[in-house]
Design an enzyme around this catalytic site. Sequence first.
Site, PDB file in Angstrom:
ATOM      1  N   LEU A  16       0.856  -1.185   0.000  1.00 34.91           N
ATOM      2  CA  LEU A  16       0.000   0.000   0.000  1.00 34.91           C
ATOM      3  C   LEU A  16       0.890   1.231   0.000  1.00 34.91           C
ATOM      4  O   LEU A  16       1.852   1.314   0.779  1.00 34.91           O
ATOM      5  CB  LEU A  16      -0.903   0.029   1.240  1.00 34.91           C
ATOM      6  CG  LEU A  16      -2.118  -0.890   1.262  1.00 34.91           C
ATOM      7  CD1 LEU A  16      -2.833  -0.773   2.607  1.00 34.91           C
ATOM      8  CD2 LEU A  16      -3.069  -0.568   0.129  1.00 34.91           C
ATOM      9  N   ASP A  17       0.586   2.200  -0.861  1.00 35.19           N
ATOM     10  CA  ASP A  17       1.336   3.449  -0.866  1.00 35.19           C
ATOM     11  C   ASP A  17       1.173   4.157   0.478  1.00 35.19           C
ATOM     12  O   ASP A  17       0.173   3.950   1.182  1.00 35.19           O
ATOM     13  CB  ASP A  17       0.832   4.362  -1.986  1.00 35.19           C
ATOM     14  CG  ASP A  17       1.207   3.844  -3.372  1.00 35.19           C
ATOM     15  OD1 ASP A  17       2.163   3.053  -3.463  1.00 35.19           O
ATOM     16  OD2 ASP A  17       0.528   4.225  -4.348  1.00 35.19           O
ATOM     17  N   PRO A  18       2.129   5.016   0.837  1.00 38.35           N
ATOM     18  CA  PRO A  18       2.043   5.712   2.127  1.00 38.35           C
ATOM     19  C   PRO A  18       0.755   6.501   2.329  1.00 38.35           C
ATOM     20  O   PRO A  18       0.246   6.591   3.454  1.00 38.35           O
ATOM     21  CB  PRO A  18       3.268   6.638   2.094  1.00 38.35           C
ATOM     22  CG  PRO A  18       4.248   5.920   1.224  1.00 38.35           C
ATOM     23  CD  PRO A  18       3.411   5.271   0.153  1.00 38.35           C
ATOM     24  N   ASN A  19       0.196   7.076   1.248  1.00 41.92           N
ATOM     25  CA  ASN A  19      -1.009   7.895   1.394  1.00 41.92           C
ATOM     26  C   ASN A  19      -2.307   7.079   1.346  1.00 41.92           C
ATOM     27  O   ASN A  19      -3.395   7.636   1.288  1.00 41.92           O
ATOM     28  CB  ASN A  19      -1.047   8.986   0.331  1.00 41.92           C
ATOM     29  CG  ASN A  19      -1.106   8.427  -1.086  1.00 41.92           C
ATOM     30  OD1 ASN A  19      -0.945   7.224  -1.292  1.00 41.92           O
ATOM     31  ND2 ASN A  19      -1.342   9.294  -2.062  1.00 41.92           N
ATOM     32  N   VAL A  20      -2.175   5.740   1.360  1.00 41.57           N
ATOM     33  CA  VAL A  20      -3.349   4.862   1.323  1.00 41.57           C
ATOM     34  C   VAL A  20      -3.421   4.086   2.629  1.00 41.57           C
ATOM     35  O   VAL A  20      -2.425   3.539   3.101  1.00 41.57           O
ATOM     36  CB  VAL A  20      -3.263   3.873   0.143  1.00 41.57           C
ATOM     37  CG1 VAL A  20      -4.491   2.962   0.105  1.00 41.57           C
ATOM     38  CG2 VAL A  20      -3.107   4.628  -1.179  1.00 41.57           C
TER      39      VAL A  20
END
Length: 307
Positions: A45-49
Amino acid sequence: MVTSKHPELSGLLVVNKPKEMTSFGVVARLRRVTGQKKIGHAGTLDPNVDGVLVVALGRATKLIDLLQTRPKTYTGTVTFGYATESQDADGEVVADQPLTEGLDQAAITAAMADLTGDVIQIPPIYSAVKVNGKRLYEYARAGETVELPERQATIYRFDQTSDLSWVEGQPYQQLDFEAQVSKGTYIRTLAYDLGQKLGLPATMTALRRTAGSGFDLAQATDLDDLLEMDFDQLCQKIMPIEAVLDWPRKDLTEEEYFAVKNGQKIPTTTWPQTEEGYYQTFYQDQLLAVYHFDADQGLWRSRYFFG
């Protein structure tokens, strides 16, 4: 908080990953508090997700490849009228087309339907896809040009979950969506491609994974809560390996146990072929291995061995 060294744990932790943290960061924190060397996650998961991140410990790490093949479900927001280099809200704006009138709902519905099924995606330059052994974002940071690769993905569902609305004080419109997708799908690219179908730049401006690897948010525990638990409490959150296996169970005889323990092939005269093509094998009520039917050779082979 777990602070002392403990015996090896095997199983799965379903974590509700917070924003502003990488998936590797989640694993690193859990490795530290559990003392486990064998630990990994299924599906970055990307950091902003935020949302569901399944973490495997001990012998369960052997199942990461299986977990990653299972569909994932996301909810999010796509905003029409501008696009960024990363196709999400963190990137620099590379296209800006302010809307002078509201979008046509019928056109959006048709475009989302057209993006359902097997699709070809071209991921953004700011992504972890590798080309010639180097990640795309490394090319971007170095100012190097590279041909973006095509990737196949399957969109099982792509549904609009809110009415179109104007972004407050801005000439852009947005809608919420839910998508169930295959391994390797870029949701931000799906949002961008939706805009392309409509002849507009578009950006994914919010995203949450609500289900993945066979688990959903209702089964997930916030990372902060896990980090504050004592060892016994943490163990209660660990799901056994069997929780992700839905194949028929086979209880082994003494003779079969010896064969499976040593990874021997099993002929169909001993184990007839099944529709599922898999068996969970147990000895004395303990999961020992998963066997897979090799149709080419007409026999059973060891696929996962847990010991």
